[in-house]
Design a protein around this motif. Structure first.
Motif, PDB file in Angstrom:
ATOM      1  N   PRO A 108      12.971   0.522  -5.107  1.00 21.75           N
ATOM      2  CA  PRO A 108      11.582   0.041  -5.227  1.00 21.75           C
ATOM      3  C   PRO A 108      10.567   1.176  -5.375  1.00 21.75           C
ATOM      4  N   ILE A 109      10.864   2.328  -4.748  1.00 20.17           N
ATOM      5  CA  ILE A 109       9.944   3.462  -4.864  1.00 20.17           C
ATOM      6  C   ILE A 109       9.972   4.037  -6.281  1.00 20.17           C
ATOM      7  N   LEU A 110      11.181   4.192  -6.844  1.00 24.73           N
ATOM      8  CA  LEU A 110      11.304   4.720  -8.202  1.00 24.73           C
ATOM      9  C   LEU A 110      10.604   3.819  -9.211  1.00 24.73           C
ATOM     10  N   LEU A 111      10.871   2.526  -9.112  1.00 21.66           N
ATOM     11  CA  LEU A 111      10.220   1.582 -10.020  1.00 21.66           C
ATOM     12  C   LEU A 111       8.722   1.511  -9.759  1.00 21.66           C
ATOM     13  N   GLY A 112       8.349   1.686  -8.486  1.00 22.76           N
ATOM     14  CA  GLY A 112       6.937   1.650  -8.141  1.00 22.76           C
ATOM     15  C   GLY A 112       6.160   2.779  -8.797  1.00 22.76           C
ATOM     16  N   TYR A 113       6.734   3.992  -8.787  1.00 23.20           N
ATOM     17  CA  TYR A 113       6.085   5.118  -9.449  1.00 23.20           C
ATOM     18  C   TYR A 113       5.934   4.845 -10.947  1.00 23.20           C
ATOM     19  N   ASN A 114       6.955   4.280 -11.568  1.00 23.01           N
ATOM     20  CA  ASN A 114       6.897   3.981 -13.001  1.00 23.01           C
ATOM     21  C   ASN A 114       5.819   2.938 -13.295  1.00 23.01           C
ATOM     22  N   ASP A 115       5.849   1.836 -12.550  1.00 27.28           N
ATOM     23  CA  ASP A 115       4.912   0.747 -12.820  1.00 27.28           C
ATOM     24  C   ASP A 115       3.478   1.096 -12.446  1.00 27.28           C
ATOM     25  N   ALA A 116       3.310   2.079 -11.545  1.00 20.98           N
ATOM     26  CA  ALA A 116       1.955   2.468 -11.152  1.00 20.98           C
ATOM     27  C   ALA A 116       1.313   3.403 -12.170  1.00 20.98           C
TER      28      ALA A 116
END
Length: 530
Positions: free
Chosen positions: A471-479
């Motif tokens: 979730p953190i990796l995807l969160g950085y991408n989506d942010a």
């Protein structure tokens, strides 16, 4: 004719800047000063995640970048004007020393507050390194020949855009991120030596310069309020909060007061007559828009690569190489072409289109994007920046008399740095707030788990179990990635503005006669007869 008269008519020995060897040595010294300034904006990008994690300040991450840009932005017009009044050599040496002092504070930092102070001091010196270097070149080289030198200066940014993250990554994984500051000390000493030894430029004959103190104070207030609005609005404070409303009012009032003071003072910091020149207005506006897009995108890409792609700090720096290569090649080639043929209008127009395309491509990134594709996207963006950045400065310098070249150069760069400040602050603020919102929604434990993000480092994320790491990796991408698309219209607007640029022939000599300080030069007026 007497012997004495014959002797008096002999051609005097040429100053060091008028010989080929002297010019090369002077140019190398200026390149060192510019490299210090450019490197300071990029070297921390790879070290930033580890640095702010150790200092427990991820939520203040944007200020490490914004503090430097803000301080250097405020100082740019001051260095430009004072340099026109009293000469640039002593100012350049002083700027390097101040920059080194800020590096010492940064290297000794034990808290985010101390780190931010160090970056402010660095910026107070760094604001003069770029401006004074560009203005000194204009002091000794005619505009027609200056293109190839400005192109090489643009290559300094290309080298620093990769050398910075590479050095930052290497230091972070080796002796420690503090060496991203300590390395400036030996570089600064060499730059001071080069300035003392090789800078021999025409002297200014102003007996008692009048300094625009009120202008300095008001431009500092205007710039600070504007950047605080961009940094805090919608993040630390609601847009309708008394703090943000007060800062907006402060920006407007200080800006109006600055214009009124500049219209009446004897030696204005930013003369209003500059804005009578069409090319100055167009290139300055385009430079501001380019600054927003460039610093908003580049500043956070190494962090994105480390967090989303799992790259270590050194690899993240290496992955910026395609942008450096493209920027270096296009900057040098376009500068040489401008000097050879004297045609330059197509360059910034093409560059703004390439920048828009590069940003649009970066806006399609996902964690599954192949690395080679990412590198191609960066190369497109680098080509856009290299084709336009230094040419815009050349156009401005070609529009004004040599007595105003420092002020005009600094004013143009000031507005571009305003764009950089806004880009870094707005994108950083949006990135941080979007990241916290996304992680609050996606992490197990919600907001409580997301609160621990302020102390996360790339190594720490890689050590987490999949349930937390993914979730953190995807969160950085989506942010971050959607923000690249937000900047595409800015590059397209720069393209539209530059289509109206008037291609004034580049001057082939430097007019050192005293100008009549009545009005700005007409658009078609040259510095000298070609």
């Amino acid at each position: 004719m007497t012997t004495t008269q014959i002797r008096s008519t002999k051609t005097p020995a040429r100053a060091s800047h008028e010989t080929k060897r002297g010019l090369i040595l002077m140019f190398v010294g200026l390149m060192l000063a510019m490299f210090l300034s450019a490197l300071s904006s990029t070297v921390l990008s790879a070290a930033l995640p580890t640095m702010v994690g150790e200092l427990n300040g991820v939520d203040e991450m944007l200020w490490v970048m914004t503090a430097y840009i803000l301080a250097s932005t405020i100082m740019m017009p001051i260095y430009g004007k004072v340099g026109d009044l009293i000469g640039r050599k002593g100012l350049l040496i002083g700027a390097i020393v101040i920059f080194m002092a800020g590096s010492v504070i940064g290297g000794l930092s034990t808290s985010m507050g101390m780190m931010i102070i160090g970056r402010v001091v660095q910026g107070l010196g760094g604001g003069g390194l770029m401006i004074l270097s560009q203005a000194i070149i204009a002091d000794v080289i005619p505009a027609r020949e200056r293109g190839k030198y400005m192109g090489i200066m643009g290559a300094v940014f290309a080298v620093s855009s990769v050398a910075g993250p590479l050095l930052g990554g290497w230091f972070t994984e080796g002796p420690g991120w503090r060496w991203t500051f300590w390395m400036n000390i030996p570089l600064g000493i060499v730059a001071v030596f080069a300035a003392v030894k090789f800078l021999h430029i025409p002297r200014h004959d102003h007996a008692k310069p009048r300094i625009d103190v009120w202008g300095m104070a008001l431009i500092a207030a205007t710039t600070t309020c504007l950047v605080l609005v961009a940094s805090w609005g919608g993040n630390d404070y609601a847009w309708d909060s008394p703090t943000i409303i007060g800062l907006i009012a402060g920006t407007i009032l200080a800006g109006i007061a600055f214009v009124l003071v500049e219209r009446k003072t004897a030696e204005p910091l930013i003369p209003m007559m500059l804005f009578k020149d069409r090319n100055f207005n167009l290139t300055t506006s385009a430079g501001l828009l380019t600054g927003v897009a460039m610093f908003g995108a580049v500043g956070y890409l190494p962090t994105y690569l480390q967090m989303t792609f799992g790259a270590d700090a050194t690899t993240a720096g290496l992955l910026m190489t395609p942008m450096m290569g493209a920027l270096l090649i296009t900057s040098v080639v376009t500068g040489a072409l401008a000097s050879k043929y004297g045609r330059y209008k197509w360059m910034p127009i093409t560059g703004s289109l390439l920048l828009a395309l590069g940003l649009a491509l970066l806006g399609t990134l996902t964690p599954d994007t192949p690395i080679w594709v990412f590198c191609c996207y960066l190369a497109v963006m680098g080509a856009g920046l290299g084709t336009s950045m230094q040419i815009l400065v050349l156009v401005v310098q070609n529009s004004f008399h040599i007595s105003l070249v420092g002020t005009a150069t600094a004013s143009n760069n000031y507005f571009r740095q305003i764009g950089a400040s806004l880009g870094s602050a707005i994108i950083g603020s949006l990135f941080a707030s979007r990241l916290m919102d996304i992680l609050t929604q996606r992490l197990p434990g919600g907001s409580h788990a997301a609160g621990g993000i302020t102390s996360l480092t790339p190594d720490g994320v890689r050590a987490l179990p999949h349930a937390l790491r993914d979730p953190i990796l995807l969160g950085y991408n989506d942010a971050l990635v959607p923000l690249f698309l937000y900047m595409v219209p800015l590059a397209l607007l720069a393209f539209v503005l530059l289509c109206f640029l008037k291609e004034v022939p580049l001057a082939t000599s430097i007019d050192r006669s005293h100008p009549t300080p009545v009005a700005a030069p007409d658009e078609g007026e040259l510095q000298s007869a070609g």
